[in-house]
Scaffold this active site. Structure first.
Site, PDB file in Angstrom:
ATOM      1  N   CYS A 113       0.842  -1.201   0.000  1.00 30.07           N
ATOM      2  CA  CYS A 113       0.000   0.000   0.000  1.00 30.07           C
ATOM      3  C   CYS A 113       0.879   1.255   0.000  1.00 30.07           C
ATOM      4  O   CYS A 113       1.651   1.474  -0.916  1.00 30.07           O
ATOM      5  CB  CYS A 113      -0.971  -0.042   1.176  1.00 30.07           C
ATOM      6  SG  CYS A 113      -2.249   1.236   1.164  1.00 30.07           S
ATOM      7  N   HIS A 133       0.278   1.685  -3.603  1.00 31.81           N
ATOM      8  CA  HIS A 133      -1.023   2.350  -3.675  1.00 31.81           C
ATOM      9  C   HIS A 133      -0.900   3.623  -4.511  1.00 31.81           C
ATOM     10  O   HIS A 133       0.169   4.248  -4.577  1.00 31.81           O
ATOM     11  CB  HIS A 133      -1.481   2.687  -2.248  1.00 31.81           C
ATOM     12  CG  HIS A 133      -2.887   3.171  -2.176  1.00 31.81           C
ATOM     13  ND1 HIS A 133      -3.214   4.484  -2.317  1.00 31.81           N
ATOM     14  CD2 HIS A 133      -4.044   2.492  -1.977  1.00 31.81           C
ATOM     15  CE1 HIS A 133      -4.531   4.625  -2.208  1.00 31.81           C
ATOM     16  NE2 HIS A 133      -5.053   3.419  -1.990  1.00 31.81           N
TER      17      HIS A 133
END
Length: 190
Positions: A113, A133
């Site tokens: 992420c 991410h």
């Protein structure tokens, strides 16, 4: 048995932590979850409000940044779940120094992420394939490749909560091999 150190702080993404924790333990890894900034009770509240009790306070495990190399010597991998708390870890600076210590010893460093931003701050992503991410794409343009998970040498990265299972299996494979990863995948009916 492989040993993994995971670092979490308030605001961690629960799926990105619990999924790898579970699959690593199914694979037989010895996992230590360390909480940075959680206090003596080591309780950490995730992004969605779920509270986990870490195995140890990071401060008690790690000592000073000068001790990070010794700490890295005790483990085979470092796991950094993402979530909004990642930005607190970046500001603190110790997570990047810890990641650099693991990488310097040739250990696996896994981040998902927003957590690849920690690896970027440590200078570990230059010239590497990386997934992260969308919030990290401005700082890590190579992450725009659309990959769910990237393994480049000893660095494993992934996009986010929706890729946590794939990320966890990649980490299991890197630590224990394809056969163990396949067995864990089959056990979970993946």
């Amino acid at each position: 048995m492989k040993k993994v150190l995971a670092l979490i702080t308030h605001g961690f993404e629960e799926i990105e932590a619990v999924t790898p924790f579970d699959l690593l333990r199914r694979a037989g890894a010895e996992l230590t979850v360390a909480a940075l900034g959680a206090g003596t009770d080591s309780l950490v509240r995730g992004r969605g409000g779920i509270v986990l009790r870490a195995d140890a306070a990071f401060e008690a495990l790690a000592g000073t940044p000068e001790d990070f190399s010794a700490l890295a010597g005790k483990y085979d991998a470092l796991l950094l779940p993402g979530g909004p708390g990642t930005f607190d870890l970046i500001k603190d600076g110790r997570a990047a120094k810890l990641a650099a210590a693991f990488a310097a010893r040739g250990k696996i460093v896994a981040a998902i992420c927003a957590a690849p931003l920690i690896l970027n701050a440590a200078g570990l992503l230059a010239g590497r394939r990386v997934a992260a991410h969308v919030c990290a794409w401005d700082e890590i343009p190579a992450a725009r490749n659309g990959a769910r998970v990237e393994t480049d040498g000893n660095i494993i990265t992934s996009r986010g909560a929706g890729t946590a299972f794939d990320f966890a299996l990649a980490l299991v494979e890197a630590l224990a091999g394809k056969a163990v990863a396949a067995a864990v995948s089959a056990d979970t009916m993946n």
